[in-house]
Design an enzyme around this catalytic site. Structure first.
Site, PDB file in Angstrom:
ATOM      1  N   LYS A 132      47.315  37.170  39.621  1.00 22.55           N
ATOM      2  CA  LYS A 132      46.143  37.420  38.790  1.00 22.55           C
ATOM      3  C   LYS A 132      46.494  37.156  37.339  1.00 22.55           C
ATOM      4  O   LYS A 132      47.676  37.268  36.994  1.00 22.55           O
ATOM      5  CB  LYS A 132      45.608  38.832  38.965  1.00 22.55           C
ATOM      6  CG  LYS A 132      46.616  39.980  38.910  1.00 22.55           C
ATOM      7  CD  LYS A 132      47.550  40.155  37.766  1.00 22.55           C
ATOM      8  CE  LYS A 132      47.018  40.380  36.381  1.00 22.55           C
ATOM      9  NZ  LYS A 132      48.112  40.554  35.357  1.00 22.55           N
ATOM     10  N   TYR A 216      42.734  45.155  35.554  1.00 19.19           N
ATOM     11  CA  TYR A 216      42.983  46.275  36.480  1.00 19.19           C
ATOM     12  C   TYR A 216      41.846  47.302  36.404  1.00 19.19           C
ATOM     13  O   TYR A 216      41.424  47.847  37.426  1.00 19.19           O
ATOM     14  CB  TYR A 216      44.315  46.962  36.147  1.00 19.19           C
ATOM     15  CG  TYR A 216      45.524  46.156  36.549  1.00 19.19           C
ATOM     16  CD1 TYR A 216      46.095  46.297  37.811  1.00 19.19           C
ATOM     17  CD2 TYR A 216      46.095  45.251  35.677  1.00 19.19           C
ATOM     18  CE1 TYR A 216      47.200  45.561  38.181  1.00 19.19           C
ATOM     19  CE2 TYR A 216      47.208  44.499  36.031  1.00 19.19           C
ATOM     20  CZ  TYR A 216      47.753  44.659  37.287  1.00 19.19           C
ATOM     21  OH  TYR A 216      48.842  43.918  37.656  1.00 19.19           O
TER      22      TYR A 216
HETATM   23  P1  NDP Z   1      57.098  35.366  32.835  1.00 21.57           P
HETATM   24  O1  NDP Z   1      57.002  34.781  31.499  1.00 21.57           O
HETATM   25  O2  NDP Z   1      58.097  36.440  33.070  1.00 21.57           O
HETATM   26  O3  NDP Z   1      57.397  34.228  33.923  1.00 21.57           O
HETATM   27  C1  NDP Z   1      56.644  33.042  34.000  1.00 21.57           C
HETATM   28  C2  NDP Z   1      57.532  31.923  34.521  1.00 21.57           C
HETATM   29  O4  NDP Z   1      56.746  30.741  34.584  1.00 21.57           O
HETATM   30  C3  NDP Z   1      58.704  31.586  33.593  1.00 21.57           C
HETATM   31  O5  NDP Z   1      59.841  32.363  33.854  1.00 21.57           O
HETATM   32  C4  NDP Z   1      58.941  30.129  33.922  1.00 21.57           C
HETATM   33  O6  NDP Z   1      59.755  30.033  35.081  1.00 21.57           O
HETATM   34  C5  NDP Z   1      57.567  29.598  34.320  1.00 21.57           C
HETATM   35  N1  NDP Z   1      56.956  28.780  33.275  1.00 21.57           N
HETATM   36  C6  NDP Z   1      56.580  27.491  33.429  1.00 21.57           C
HETATM   37  N2  NDP Z   1      56.042  27.008  32.303  1.00 21.57           N
HETATM   38  C7  NDP Z   1      56.088  28.009  31.387  1.00 21.57           C
HETATM   39  C8  NDP Z   1      55.692  28.094  30.022  1.00 21.57           C
HETATM   40  N3  NDP Z   1      55.114  27.089  29.375  1.00 21.57           N
HETATM   41  N4  NDP Z   1      55.885  29.276  29.388  1.00 21.57           N
HETATM   42  C9  NDP Z   1      56.425  30.317  30.020  1.00 21.57           C
HETATM   43  N5  NDP Z   1      56.822  30.289  31.328  1.00 21.57           N
HETATM   44  C10 NDP Z   1      56.657  29.134  32.001  1.00 21.57           C
HETATM   45  O7  NDP Z   1      55.640  35.865  33.229  1.00 21.57           O
HETATM   46  P2  NDP Z   1      55.237  36.962  34.312  1.00 21.57           P
HETATM   47  O8  NDP Z   1      56.106  36.861  35.497  1.00 21.57           O
HETATM   48  O9  NDP Z   1      55.124  38.277  33.652  1.00 21.57           O
HETATM   49  O10 NDP Z   1      53.742  36.490  34.666  1.00 21.57           O
HETATM   50  C11 NDP Z   1      53.480  35.405  35.523  1.00 21.57           C
HETATM   51  C12 NDP Z   1      52.104  35.574  36.161  1.00 21.57           C
HETATM   52  O11 NDP Z   1      52.122  36.776  36.913  1.00 21.57           O
HETATM   53  C13 NDP Z   1      50.959  35.728  35.159  1.00 21.57           C
HETATM   54  O12 NDP Z   1      49.830  35.082  35.651  1.00 21.57           O
HETATM   55  C14 NDP Z   1      50.717  37.213  35.088  1.00 21.57           C
HETATM   56  O13 NDP Z   1      49.373  37.555  34.779  1.00 21.57           O
HETATM   57  C15 NDP Z   1      51.068  37.632  36.508  1.00 21.57           C
HETATM   58  N6  NDP Z   1      51.562  38.996  36.558  1.00 21.57           N
HETATM   59  C16 NDP Z   1      51.109  39.806  37.545  1.00 21.57           C
HETATM   60  C17 NDP Z   1      51.541  41.094  37.654  1.00 21.57           C
HETATM   61  C18 NDP Z   1      51.106  41.935  38.786  1.00 21.57           C
HETATM   62  O14 NDP Z   1      51.464  43.113  38.797  1.00 21.57           O
HETATM   63  N7  NDP Z   1      50.384  41.414  39.740  1.00 21.57           N
HETATM   64  C19 NDP Z   1      52.439  41.683  36.628  1.00 21.57           C
HETATM   65  C20 NDP Z   1      52.955  40.719  35.699  1.00 21.57           C
HETATM   66  C21 NDP Z   1      52.498  39.439  35.669  1.00 21.57           C
HETATM   67  P3  NDP Z   1      60.950  28.971  35.208  1.00 21.57           P
HETATM   68  O15 NDP Z   1      61.893  29.289  34.062  1.00 21.57           O
HETATM   69  O16 NDP Z   1      61.507  29.255  36.533  1.00 21.57           O
HETATM   70  O17 NDP Z   1      60.329  27.616  35.071  1.00 21.57           O
END
Ligand code: NDP
Length: 364
Positions: A132, A216
């Site tokens: 989400k 949420y």
């Molecule tokens: P993070 O920033 O921790 O991770 C995102 C990952 O996406 C990065 O580590 C990277 O992985 C990849 N990525 C690719 N392109 C980009 C870019 N341009 N900028 C940043 N990251 C990029 O984010 P979250 O894990 O917190 O969030 C990811 C998704 O999950 C979002 O949509 C968020 O809303 C959702 N979310 C949901 C939650 C829930 O409880 N359901 C809680 C937290 C987030 P790599 O280095 O491997 O390429």
């Protein structure tokens, strides 16, 4: 979301049992099935929770990784027993079509990338479990739904709280009349965001805190009333006007909703302060509240009505919520069932989020 009364009652009973005796009921069906292989796309914070949840699961396993950082991916691959030739970059992701160990993908990327990778995964014949908010706009959501339909693959949005047993139990209590006719709802969620992260960039996040955490409260209002809002009014404000974190987006949003029954909801979210996840439902003869809630564990409820008092916490620890939603999706893949939170559920929320921003006078 179309739960029948009978399903809610059954879930309520099951959830109570699950909380009282975690893991007491062996999943015999799951033990007889081949595990569903997931490719995780984007190895950030939430992907880590998900992978640890999958590790505990009886239905799923991690079979591929997609990342822009090969070193990190190789380290995680070693931890999860993923072969090196099942690590993909974003550029060569489409080759995943030929990987027979992958039945599904988990899209854990910044919001702006959800639509592209959902659509590419569907074209590769893989089922999609997407974080989400589903996408940046309702138009993107519709494209994702259409792509998955055309490819005949399942699409589920990762709405953790729709699988959280104490939340389900509270929904059942409210809907079965424990606090009398529901008249009003309150919900909030927010945090003090770090500077420089993708969530503060409109192109990557879509919008501000409503996309990320306000969703949420929006979901909870819809789950607890079982209704869809017919009127939405919102205001937005920024206290820290010179703060670069809020150069591209507002700091806080507050919005009200009216549901067809006449129930009114008041919700808020922020990126500028510690606004603990909380919700309260007011009924004719009492009230039920959850807080803290919306987090990865520690979900707590309390309520009172007609001389009765309730108080309960879910003792399960992170990453149980992730195991539970992954298992639900895997079961859908294995059995052909439609997920409880399909793409249409994500589309509904994006439609309301667009209305919230429109009402607040913010162009997305
Ligand atoms: P993070 O920033 O921790 O991770 C995102 C990952 O996406 C990065 O580590 C990277 O992985 C990849 N990525 C690719 N392109 C980009 C870019 N341009 N900028 C940043 N990251 C990029 O984010 P979250 O894990 O917190 O969030 C990811 C998704 O999950 C979002 O949509 C968020 O809303 C959702 N979310 C949901 C939650 C829930 O409880 N359901 C809680 C937290 C987030 P790599 O280095 O491997 O390429």
């Amino acid at each position: 979301m179309a739960w029948t009364r009978r399903e809610f009652t059954r879930l309520g009973a099951l959830s109570t049992a699950a909380i009282a005796v975690p893991g007491a009921v062996p999943d015999i069906f799951a033990q007889q099935q081949e595990r569903v292989g997931f490719a995780v796309i984007g190895l950030g914070v939430i992907a880590d929770h998900f992978m640890r949840g999958v590790k505990q699961s009886q239905r799923c396993k991690i079979t591929a990784l997609v990342s822009g950082h090969r070193d990190k991916a190789e380290r995680i691959a070693a931890e999860y027993g993923v072969p090196k030739d099942s690590i993909y970059s974003y550029e060569d992701f489409d080759r995943i079509r030929d990987n027979k160990t992958v039945q599904a993908v988990y899209v854990a990327l910044p919001n702006s990338m959800h639509a592209e990778y959902t659509i590419r995964a569907s074209k590769a014949g893989k089922h999609v479990f997407c974080e989400k908010p589903m996408a940046l706009s309702s138009a993107e959501c519709q494209q994702m739904i259409d792509a998955c339909k055309t490819a005949n693959v399942k699409l589920m949005i990762a709405y953790r709280m729709q699988y959280e047993p104490l939340t389900l139990k509270c929904i059942e209590m409210v809907r079965s009349g424990k606090i009398g006719d529901v008249v009003a709802f309150e919900g909030q969620f927010g945090f003090n965001i770090q500077p420089g992260v993708w969530r503060t960039k409109k192109a990557l996040a879509g919008g501000g805190s409503v996309y990320d955490v306000g969703i949420y409260a929006l979901q909870a209002a819809r789950m607890f009333t079982g209704e869809e809002p017919v009127e939405i009014k919102a205001v937005a404000g920024t206290v820290h006007k010179d703060d670069p974190r809020f150069a591209e987006m507002e700091e806080s949003v507050e919005w009200s909703m009216r549901f067809p029954s006449g129930v009114v909801a008041s919700c808020a979210s922020t990126y500028g302060g510690q606004m603990e996840g909380f919700m309260r439902v007011h009924g004719k003869s009492g009230a039920l509240e959850m807080g803290p809630t919306f987090g990865y564990d520690g979900v707590t409820m309390r309520g009172r009505a007609k001389g009765e008092h309730w108080e309960e916490s879910n003792p399960e620890k992170d990453p149980k919520q992730f195991e539970r939603e992954a298992d639900h999706f895997a079961e859908c893949v294995q059995t052909g069932r439609t997920p409880k939170t399909p793409g249409e559920e994500g589309l509904r929320d994006l439609t309301y989020i667009e209305k919230i921003y429109e009402s607040a006078g913010i162009k997305l």
